[in-house]
Design a protein around this motif. Structure first.
Motif, PDB file in Angstrom:
ATOM      1  N   LYS A  24       0.701  -1.348   0.106  1.00 32.75           N
ATOM      2  CA  LYS A  24      -0.026   0.284  -0.023  1.00 32.75           C
ATOM      3  C   LYS A  24       0.905   1.330   0.043  1.00 32.75           C
ATOM      4  O   LYS A  24       0.523   2.105  -0.627  1.00 32.75           O
ATOM      5  CB  LYS A  24      -1.123  -0.145   1.221  1.00 32.75           C
ATOM      6  N   GLU A  25       2.062   1.382   0.747  1.00 36.05           N
ATOM      7  CA  GLU A  25       2.990   2.492   0.647  1.00 36.05           C
ATOM      8  C   GLU A  25       3.290   2.755  -0.704  1.00 36.05           C
ATOM      9  O   GLU A  25       3.575   3.860  -1.087  1.00 36.05           O
ATOM     10  CB  GLU A  25       3.911   2.097   1.731  1.00 36.05           C
ATOM     11  N   LYS A  26       3.785   1.678  -1.372  1.00 37.03           N
ATOM     12  CA  LYS A  26       4.443   1.788  -2.635  1.00 37.03           C
ATOM     13  C   LYS A  26       3.081   2.346  -3.675  1.00 37.03           C
ATOM     14  O   LYS A  26       3.422   3.157  -4.504  1.00 37.03           O
ATOM     15  CB  LYS A  26       5.082   0.460  -3.223  1.00 37.03           C
ATOM     16  N   GLU A  27       2.046   1.627  -3.403  1.00 35.60           N
ATOM     17  CA  GLU A  27       0.919   1.723  -4.220  1.00 35.60           C
ATOM     18  C   GLU A  27       0.440   3.341  -4.320  1.00 35.60           C
ATOM     19  O   GLU A  27       0.180   3.933  -5.491  1.00 35.60           O
ATOM     20  CB  GLU A  27      -0.283   1.039  -3.902  1.00 35.60           C
ATOM     21  N   TYR A  28       0.482   3.722  -2.927  1.00 32.24           N
ATOM     22  CA  TYR A  28      -0.030   5.289  -3.051  1.00 32.24           C
ATOM     23  C   TYR A  28       1.303   6.175  -2.396  1.00 32.24           C
ATOM     24  O   TYR A  28       0.853   7.333  -2.197  1.00 32.24           O
ATOM     25  CB  TYR A  28      -1.157   5.360  -1.693  1.00 32.24           C
ATOM     26  N   LEU A  29       2.510   5.674  -2.905  1.00 35.60           N
ATOM     27  CA  LEU A  29       3.482   6.571  -2.696  1.00 35.60           C
ATOM     28  C   LEU A  29       3.469   7.311  -1.312  1.00 35.60           C
ATOM     29  O   LEU A  29       4.063   8.323  -1.092  1.00 35.60           O
ATOM     30  CB  LEU A  29       3.652   7.866  -3.826  1.00 35.60           C
TER      31      LEU A  29
END
Length: 121
Positions: A24-29
């Motif tokens: 999720k951190e990667k998906e939403y930067l």
């Protein structure tokens, strides 16, 4: 419990969610500069929905204990994250979802949830 360490504290207390959090951190930067409302709204609420959907009881119990600790925290910024980000989004998911979540909530989280639900009537 410290506001600026809230997300990191949760990640330490629920290491089972590490891979979900990273996705999720990667998906939403998401990074360290994002505020707690953003992180909890974009990472933790989807995580709550995921663990409930997949009946991951150990993670559910840890997560809802964490939310209960947020509910009794004296730092108003922490209770605002609980109320206006986590609980509002869960209530907004619909009656079935919030009722499912309520069965895992502690008494203080349930009180906060009841107050939030009043705004959705």
């Amino acid at each position: 419990m410290r506001y600026d360490e809230l997300y990191n504290t949760l990640k330490r207390e629920i290491p089972e969610g590490y891979s979900f959090f990273k996705v999720k951190e990667k998906e939403y930067l998401i990074d360290g500069t994002d505020g707690m409302h953003i992180v909890f709204g974009m990472v933790i609420v989807p995580y709550i929905l995921h663990i409930i959907q997949n009946n991951k009881m150990s993670e559910i119990n840890k997560l809802f204990l964490f939310l209960e600790n947020m509910a009794i925290c004296e730092d108003v910024k922490i209770t605002e994250v609980l109320d206006f980000t986590v609980l509002e989004q869960l209530v907004d998911e619909g009656h079935d979802t919030i009722e499912q979540c309520k069965q895992y909530m502690g008494k203080n989280t349930l009180m906060h949830c009841g107050e939030i639900e009043k705004y959705f009537l």
